[in-house]
Design an enzyme around this catalytic site. Sequence first.
Site, PDB file in Angstrom:
ATOM      1  N   ASP A  24      10.896  -6.419 -23.886  1.00 39.24           N
ATOM      2  CA  ASP A  24       9.591  -6.996 -24.224  1.00 39.24           C
ATOM      3  C   ASP A  24       8.902  -6.174 -25.320  1.00 39.24           C
ATOM      4  OD1 ASP A  24       7.438  -8.709 -24.021  1.00 39.24           O
ATOM      5  OD2 ASP A  24       6.680  -7.875 -22.147  1.00 39.24           O
ATOM      6  N   GLY A  27       7.066  -9.130 -30.372  1.00 40.47           N
ATOM      7  CA  GLY A  27       5.964  -9.781 -31.092  1.00 40.47           C
ATOM      8  C   GLY A  27       4.849  -8.791 -31.417  1.00 40.47           C
ATOM      9  N   HIS A  41      11.621  -9.893 -33.597  1.00 42.13           N
ATOM     10  CA  HIS A  41      12.853 -10.329 -32.921  1.00 42.13           C
ATOM     11  C   HIS A  41      14.086  -9.779 -33.632  1.00 42.13           C
ATOM     12  CE1 HIS A  41      10.455 -12.660 -30.323  1.00 42.13           C
ATOM     13  NE2 HIS A  41      10.277 -13.709 -31.101  1.00 42.13           N
ATOM     14  N   THR A  70      14.545 -19.627 -19.515  1.00 41.02           N
ATOM     15  CA  THR A  70      14.447 -21.096 -19.483  1.00 41.02           C
ATOM     16  C   THR A  70      13.032 -21.550 -19.860  1.00 41.02           C
ATOM     17  OG1 THR A  70      14.153 -20.857 -17.083  1.00 41.02           O
ATOM     18  CG2 THR A  70      16.327 -21.528 -17.829  1.00 41.02           C
ATOM     19  N   ASN A  72      11.253 -20.057 -22.315  1.00 35.30           N
ATOM     20  CA  ASN A  72      11.009 -19.768 -23.736  1.00 35.30           C
ATOM     21  C   ASN A  72      11.091 -20.999 -24.645  1.00 35.30           C
ATOM     22  OD1 ASN A  72      12.481 -16.399 -23.791  1.00 35.30           O
ATOM     23  ND2 ASN A  72      10.394 -17.069 -23.335  1.00 35.30           N
ATOM     24  N   ARG A  75       7.980 -22.219 -26.592  1.00 37.71           N
ATOM     25  CA  ARG A  75       7.421 -21.523 -27.756  1.00 37.71           C
ATOM     26  C   ARG A  75       7.468 -22.434 -28.986  1.00 37.71           C
ATOM     27  NH1 ARG A  75       9.543 -15.263 -27.422  1.00 37.71           N
ATOM     28  NH2 ARG A  75       8.616 -14.788 -25.403  1.00 37.71           N
ATOM     29  N   ARG A 201       5.867  -6.778 -14.654  1.00 38.34           N
ATOM     30  CA  ARG A 201       6.209  -8.044 -13.991  1.00 38.34           C
ATOM     31  C   ARG A 201       7.713  -8.285 -14.092  1.00 38.34           C
ATOM     32  NH1 ARG A 201       2.083  -9.335 -17.353  1.00 38.34           N
ATOM     33  NH2 ARG A 201       3.482 -10.320 -18.847  1.00 38.34           N
ATOM     34  N   ILE A 202       8.204  -9.184 -13.209  1.00 40.83           N
ATOM     35  CA  ILE A 202       9.630  -9.552 -13.218  1.00 40.83           C
ATOM     36  C   ILE A 202       9.882 -10.761 -14.115  1.00 40.83           C
ATOM     37  CG2 ILE A 202      11.554 -10.312 -11.758  1.00 40.83           C
ATOM     38  CD1 ILE A 202      10.638  -7.447 -11.251  1.00 40.83           C
ATOM     39  N   GLU A 214      15.738  -0.161  -8.386  1.00 42.75           N
ATOM     40  CA  GLU A 214      14.654   0.690  -8.870  1.00 42.75           C
ATOM     41  C   GLU A 214      14.102   0.045 -10.129  1.00 42.75           C
ATOM     42  OE1 GLU A 214      13.255   3.246  -7.568  1.00 42.75           O
ATOM     43  OE2 GLU A 214      14.680   3.584  -5.937  1.00 42.75           O
TER      44      GLU A 214
HETATM   45  C1  V07 Z   1      17.178 -11.840 -29.071  1.00 42.36           C
HETATM   46  C2  V07 Z   1      16.406  -9.585 -29.810  1.00 42.36           C
HETATM   47  C3  V07 Z   1      16.220  -8.663 -28.641  1.00 42.36           C
HETATM   48  C4  V07 Z   1      14.793  -8.648 -28.173  1.00 42.36           C
HETATM   49  C5  V07 Z   1      14.394  -9.880 -27.419  1.00 42.36           C
HETATM   50  C6  V07 Z   1      14.005 -11.107 -28.218  1.00 42.36           C
HETATM   51  C7  V07 Z   1      14.786 -11.352 -29.482  1.00 42.36           C
HETATM   52  C8  V07 Z   1      20.419 -10.501 -28.990  1.00 42.36           C
HETATM   53  C9  V07 Z   1      20.651 -11.785 -28.565  1.00 42.36           C
HETATM   54  C10 V07 Z   1      21.914 -12.341 -28.102  1.00 42.36           C
HETATM   55  C11 V07 Z   1      21.926 -13.336 -27.145  1.00 42.36           C
HETATM   56  C12 V07 Z   1      23.123 -13.854 -26.668  1.00 42.36           C
HETATM   57  C13 V07 Z   1      24.285 -13.357 -27.158  1.00 42.36           C
HETATM   58  C14 V07 Z   1      24.301 -12.360 -28.109  1.00 42.36           C
HETATM   59  C15 V07 Z   1      23.116 -11.849 -28.584  1.00 42.36           C
HETATM   60  C16 V07 Z   1      19.425 -12.405 -28.580  1.00 42.36           C
HETATM   61  C17 V07 Z   1      17.840 -14.013 -28.314  1.00 42.36           C
HETATM   62  C18 V07 Z   1      16.855 -13.135 -28.723  1.00 42.36           C
HETATM   63  C19 V07 Z   1      17.483 -15.398 -27.948  1.00 42.36           C
HETATM   64  F1  V07 Z   1      25.445 -13.827 -26.697  1.00 42.36           F
HETATM   65  N1  V07 Z   1      19.132 -10.343 -29.255  1.00 42.36           N
HETATM   66  N2  V07 Z   1      18.502 -11.500 -29.008  1.00 42.36           N
HETATM   67  N3  V07 Z   1      19.116 -13.662 -28.235  1.00 42.36           N
HETATM   68  N4  V07 Z   1      16.182 -10.963 -29.466  1.00 42.36           N
END
Ligand code: V07
Length: 247
Positions: A24, A27, A41, A70, A72, A75, A201-202, A214
Amino acid sequence: MTEDIRKRLDPEASIPKHVAIIMDGNGRWAKRLGQPRIAGHKEGMNNVKTIATAASHLGVKVLSLYAFSTENWSRPSKEVNFLMRLPVDFFGTFMPDLIKENIKVLVTGFTDHLPDRTRKVVMKAVEDTKDNTGMILNFAFNYGGRAEIVHAAKELAIKAQDGSINPEDIDDELFSSQLLTSQLGELADPDLLIRTSGEERISNFMLWQLAYSEMVFDETLWPDYSVDNLIEDIQEFDRRDRRFGSV
Ligand code: V07
Protein backbone atom coordinates in the site's frame (compact mmCIF):
# COMPACT_ATOMS: atom_id res chain seq x y z
CA MET A 1 25.13 -12.43 -2.37
CA THR A 2 22.86 -14.80 -0.44
CA GLU A 3 25.35 -14.78 2.44
CA ASP A 4 25.65 -10.97 2.33
CA ILE A 5 21.98 -10.30 3.01
CA ARG A 6 21.65 -13.05 5.62
CA LYS A 7 24.48 -11.39 7.57
CA ARG A 8 22.23 -8.39 8.12
CA LEU A 9 19.78 -10.57 10.08
CA ASP A 10 20.41 -12.03 13.52
CA PRO A 11 21.70 -15.57 12.73
CA GLU A 12 19.35 -16.94 15.42
CA ALA A 13 16.26 -15.21 14.00
CA SER A 14 13.55 -17.49 12.68
CA ILE A 15 12.66 -16.71 9.09
CA PRO A 16 8.93 -16.81 8.30
CA LYS A 17 8.32 -19.47 5.63
CA HIS A 18 5.41 -17.60 4.07
CA VAL A 19 5.44 -13.79 4.01
CA ALA A 20 2.42 -11.91 2.61
CA ILE A 21 2.55 -8.22 1.79
CA ILE A 22 -0.20 -5.66 1.18
CA MET A 23 1.76 -3.21 -0.98
CA ASP A 24 0.00 0.00 0.00
CA GLY A 25 0.98 3.66 -0.41
CA ASN A 26 1.79 3.91 -4.11
CA GLY A 27 -0.76 6.66 -4.82
CA ARG A 28 0.36 8.67 -1.80
CA TRP A 29 4.00 8.30 -2.81
CA ALA A 30 3.21 9.77 -6.24
CA LYS A 31 1.06 12.56 -4.83
CA ARG A 32 3.90 13.67 -2.57
CA LEU A 33 6.05 14.12 -5.65
CA GLY A 34 3.25 15.89 -7.52
CA GLN A 35 2.99 12.97 -9.95
CA PRO A 36 -0.03 10.96 -11.20
CA ARG A 37 -1.03 7.82 -9.25
CA ILE A 38 0.18 5.58 -12.07
CA ALA A 39 3.74 6.85 -11.53
CA GLY A 40 3.48 5.37 -8.02
CA HIS A 41 2.24 2.05 -9.39
CA LYS A 42 5.16 1.89 -11.80
CA GLU A 43 7.70 2.60 -9.05
CA GLY A 44 5.88 0.05 -6.87
CA MET A 45 6.24 -2.56 -9.61
CA ASN A 46 10.00 -2.04 -9.77
CA ASN A 47 10.16 -2.49 -6.01
CA VAL A 48 8.46 -5.89 -6.31
CA LYS A 49 11.61 -7.19 -7.99
CA THR A 50 13.92 -5.76 -5.29
CA ILE A 51 11.90 -7.15 -2.38
CA ALA A 52 11.23 -10.53 -4.05
CA THR A 53 14.95 -11.00 -4.66
CA ALA A 54 15.79 -10.07 -1.07
CA ALA A 55 13.10 -12.39 0.33
CA SER A 56 14.45 -15.22 -1.78
CA HIS A 57 18.01 -14.61 -0.51
CA LEU A 58 16.76 -14.49 3.09
CA GLY A 59 15.29 -17.97 2.71
CA VAL A 60 11.59 -17.12 2.54
CA LYS A 61 9.73 -20.04 0.86
CA VAL A 62 6.59 -18.20 -0.29
CA LEU A 63 6.16 -14.47 -0.88
CA SER A 64 2.52 -13.51 -1.53
CA LEU A 65 1.89 -10.03 -2.87
CA TYR A 66 -1.53 -8.38 -2.98
CA ALA A 67 -1.42 -6.84 -6.45
CA PHE A 68 -5.06 -6.32 -7.38
CA SER A 69 -8.26 -6.96 -5.45
CA THR A 70 -11.67 -7.90 -6.81
CA GLU A 71 -12.76 -4.45 -5.53
CA ASN A 72 -10.10 -2.54 -7.54
CA TRP A 73 -12.24 -2.78 -10.71
CA SER A 74 -14.22 0.21 -9.41
CA ARG A 75 -11.22 2.54 -9.79
CA PRO A 76 -11.13 4.96 -12.74
CA SER A 77 -10.87 2.93 -15.96
CA LYS A 78 -7.65 4.67 -16.95
CA GLU A 79 -6.02 3.46 -13.74
CA VAL A 80 -7.46 -0.06 -14.12
CA ASN A 81 -6.11 -0.26 -17.68
CA PHE A 82 -2.69 0.81 -16.47
CA LEU A 83 -2.73 -1.75 -13.65
CA MET A 84 -3.68 -4.52 -16.10
CA ARG A 85 -0.57 -3.72 -18.13
CA LEU A 86 1.76 -3.99 -15.12
CA PRO A 87 2.10 -7.79 -15.20
CA VAL A 88 3.01 -7.48 -18.91
CA ASP A 89 5.66 -4.88 -18.00
CA PHE A 90 6.80 -6.84 -14.97
CA PHE A 91 7.53 -10.09 -16.80
CA GLY A 92 8.82 -8.22 -19.86
CA THR A 93 11.44 -6.56 -17.64
CA PHE A 94 12.18 -9.07 -14.89
CA MET A 95 11.65 -12.58 -16.30
CA PRO A 96 15.43 -13.12 -16.75
CA ASP A 97 15.99 -12.18 -13.09
CA LEU A 98 13.26 -14.55 -11.92
CA ILE A 99 14.78 -17.41 -13.90
CA LYS A 100 18.27 -16.58 -12.57
CA GLU A 101 16.90 -16.58 -9.00
CA ASN A 102 15.14 -19.94 -9.58
CA ILE A 103 11.86 -18.27 -8.54
CA LYS A 104 8.56 -20.00 -9.29
CA VAL A 105 5.63 -17.73 -10.15
CA LEU A 106 2.11 -18.59 -9.02
CA VAL A 107 -1.10 -16.62 -9.22
CA THR A 108 -3.89 -16.73 -6.65
CA GLY A 109 -7.08 -15.14 -7.86
CA PHE A 110 -9.93 -15.23 -10.34
CA THR A 111 -7.92 -15.07 -13.55
CA ASP A 112 -10.62 -16.02 -16.07
CA HIS A 113 -12.06 -12.49 -16.45
CA LEU A 114 -8.77 -10.66 -16.91
CA PRO A 115 -8.01 -8.90 -20.20
CA ASP A 116 -6.69 -11.48 -22.70
CA ARG A 117 -3.15 -10.15 -22.96
CA THR A 118 -2.76 -9.91 -19.18
CA ARG A 119 -4.09 -13.42 -18.60
CA LYS A 120 -1.84 -14.89 -21.29
CA VAL A 121 1.31 -13.19 -20.00
CA VAL A 122 0.61 -14.31 -16.43
CA MET A 123 -0.16 -17.90 -17.47
CA LYS A 124 3.02 -18.01 -19.55
CA ALA A 125 5.11 -16.84 -16.57
CA VAL A 126 3.57 -19.57 -14.41
CA GLU A 127 4.28 -22.15 -17.13
CA ASP A 128 7.84 -20.92 -17.81
CA THR A 129 8.81 -21.11 -14.12
CA LYS A 130 6.89 -24.26 -13.15
CA ASP A 131 10.05 -26.36 -12.77
CA ASN A 132 11.90 -23.76 -10.69
CA THR A 133 12.61 -25.03 -7.20
CA GLY A 134 13.35 -21.79 -5.32
CA MET A 135 11.04 -19.29 -3.67
CA ILE A 136 7.41 -19.14 -4.79
CA LEU A 137 6.42 -15.63 -5.83
CA ASN A 138 2.66 -15.73 -5.44
CA PHE A 139 0.72 -12.83 -6.94
CA ALA A 140 -2.73 -12.31 -5.43
CA PHE A 141 -4.22 -10.94 -8.59
CA ASN A 142 -7.93 -10.25 -8.99
CA TYR A 143 -8.17 -11.78 -5.53
CA GLY A 144 -10.73 -11.22 -2.77
CA GLY A 145 -10.89 -13.14 0.50
CA ARG A 146 -14.69 -13.25 0.77
CA ALA A 147 -15.10 -14.21 -2.90
CA GLU A 148 -12.59 -17.02 -2.31
CA ILE A 149 -14.53 -18.32 0.70
CA VAL A 150 -17.89 -18.05 -1.11
CA HIS A 151 -16.39 -19.94 -4.07
CA ALA A 152 -15.12 -22.70 -1.76
CA ALA A 153 -18.52 -22.98 -0.06
CA LYS A 154 -20.23 -23.32 -3.46
CA GLU A 155 -17.82 -26.04 -4.57
CA LEU A 156 -18.47 -28.00 -1.38
CA ALA A 157 -22.25 -27.54 -1.73
CA ILE A 158 -22.10 -28.90 -5.29
CA LYS A 159 -20.06 -31.89 -4.12
CA ALA A 160 -22.47 -32.51 -1.24
CA GLN A 161 -25.43 -32.33 -3.59
CA ASP A 162 -23.95 -34.77 -6.14
CA GLY A 163 -23.03 -37.12 -3.30
CA SER A 164 -19.24 -37.03 -3.73
CA ILE A 165 -18.83 -35.71 -0.17
CA ASN A 166 -20.86 -36.02 3.00
CA PRO A 167 -21.66 -32.64 4.69
CA GLU A 168 -20.50 -34.24 7.96
CA ASP A 169 -17.00 -34.54 6.50
CA ILE A 170 -16.54 -30.79 5.99
CA ASP A 171 -13.76 -29.65 8.33
CA ASP A 172 -10.88 -27.10 8.20
CA GLU A 173 -8.80 -29.36 6.00
CA LEU A 174 -11.53 -30.15 3.46
CA PHE A 175 -12.58 -26.50 3.39
CA SER A 176 -9.05 -25.21 2.76
CA SER A 177 -8.64 -27.76 -0.03
CA GLN A 178 -11.22 -25.70 -1.95
CA LEU A 179 -9.48 -22.36 -1.42
CA LEU A 180 -7.38 -20.79 -4.19
CA THR A 181 -4.27 -21.15 -2.00
CA SER A 182 -4.51 -24.96 -1.89
CA GLN A 183 -1.83 -24.95 -4.62
CA LEU A 184 0.60 -23.83 -1.88
CA GLY A 185 -0.02 -27.03 0.10
CA GLU A 186 1.24 -26.87 3.71
CA LEU A 187 2.62 -23.37 3.05
CA ALA A 188 -0.83 -21.88 2.30
CA ASP A 189 -1.09 -19.86 5.52
CA PRO A 190 1.22 -16.82 5.87
CA ASP A 191 3.40 -16.76 8.99
CA LEU A 192 3.82 -13.02 8.62
CA LEU A 193 1.61 -10.35 7.07
CA ILE A 194 3.20 -6.98 6.34
CA ARG A 195 1.10 -3.98 5.31
CA THR A 196 2.99 -0.90 4.22
CA SER A 197 2.04 2.80 4.46
CA GLY A 198 0.67 2.70 8.02
CA GLU A 199 -2.90 1.51 7.37
CA GLU A 200 -3.90 -1.18 9.85
CA ARG A 201 -6.52 -3.22 8.02
CA ILE A 202 -6.76 -6.58 6.23
CA SER A 203 -8.86 -5.23 3.34
CA ASN A 204 -10.23 -8.62 2.27
CA PHE A 205 -6.80 -10.23 1.88
CA MET A 206 -6.45 -13.97 2.71
CA LEU A 207 -9.17 -13.88 5.37
CA TRP A 208 -9.04 -17.60 6.09
CA GLN A 209 -5.27 -17.99 5.76
CA LEU A 210 -4.36 -15.11 8.10
CA ALA A 211 -6.14 -16.67 11.11
CA TYR A 212 -2.89 -17.17 13.08
CA SER A 213 -0.45 -14.89 11.24
CA GLU A 214 1.72 -12.28 12.92
CA MET A 215 0.91 -8.86 11.50
CA VAL A 216 3.38 -6.03 11.12
CA PHE A 217 2.20 -2.61 10.00
CA ASP A 218 5.07 -0.66 8.52
CA GLU A 219 4.79 3.12 8.03
CA THR A 220 6.90 3.11 4.87
CA LEU A 221 5.11 3.70 1.56
CA TRP A 222 5.53 0.68 -0.75
CA PRO A 223 7.74 2.39 -3.40
CA ASP A 224 10.13 3.38 -0.55
CA TYR A 225 9.95 0.00 1.23
CA SER A 226 13.54 -1.24 1.27
CA VAL A 227 15.46 -4.41 2.03
CA ASP A 228 16.27 -2.82 5.43
CA ASN A 229 12.55 -2.40 6.13
CA LEU A 230 11.97 -6.07 5.24
CA ILE A 231 14.78 -7.16 7.55
CA GLU A 232 13.38 -5.00 10.40
CA ASP A 233 9.90 -6.48 9.92
CA ILE A 234 11.29 -10.03 9.95
CA GLN A 235 13.21 -9.21 13.18
CA GLU A 236 9.92 -7.96 14.63
CA PHE A 237 8.27 -11.24 13.60
CA ASP A 238 11.04 -13.12 15.35
CA ARG A 239 10.53 -11.15 18.60
CA ARG A 240 6.83 -11.95 18.81
CA ASP A 241 5.64 -14.85 20.86
CA ARG A 242 4.01 -17.25 18.45
CA ARG A 243 1.62 -19.23 20.59
CA PHE A 244 -1.08 -20.04 18.00
CA GLY A 245 -3.84 -19.04 20.38
CA SER A 246 -2.96 -21.59 23.07
CA VAL A 247 -1.51 -20.82 26.49
C1 V07 B 1 1.04 -3.81 -9.43
C2 V07 B 1 2.90 -2.56 -8.33
C3 V07 B 1 3.08 -3.00 -6.91
C4 V07 B 1 2.34 -2.11 -5.95
C5 V07 B 1 0.86 -2.32 -5.95
C6 V07 B 1 0.05 -1.66 -7.04
C7 V07 B 1 0.69 -1.59 -8.40
C8 V07 B 1 3.35 -6.38 -10.02
C9 V07 B 1 2.21 -6.92 -10.55
C10 V07 B 1 2.05 -8.27 -11.09
C11 V07 B 1 0.83 -8.91 -10.99
C12 V07 B 1 0.67 -10.20 -11.47
C13 V07 B 1 1.74 -10.82 -12.03
C14 V07 B 1 2.96 -10.21 -12.14
C15 V07 B 1 3.12 -8.92 -11.67
C16 V07 B 1 1.24 -5.97 -10.38
C17 V07 B 1 -0.80 -4.97 -10.42
C18 V07 B 1 -0.29 -3.86 -9.78
C19 V07 B 1 -2.23 -5.01 -10.80
F1 V07 B 1 1.61 -12.07 -12.48
N1 V07 B 1 3.10 -5.17 -9.55
N2 V07 B 1 1.80 -4.89 -9.77
N3 V07 B 1 -0.06 -6.03 -10.72
N4 V07 B 1 1.54 -2.70 -8.78
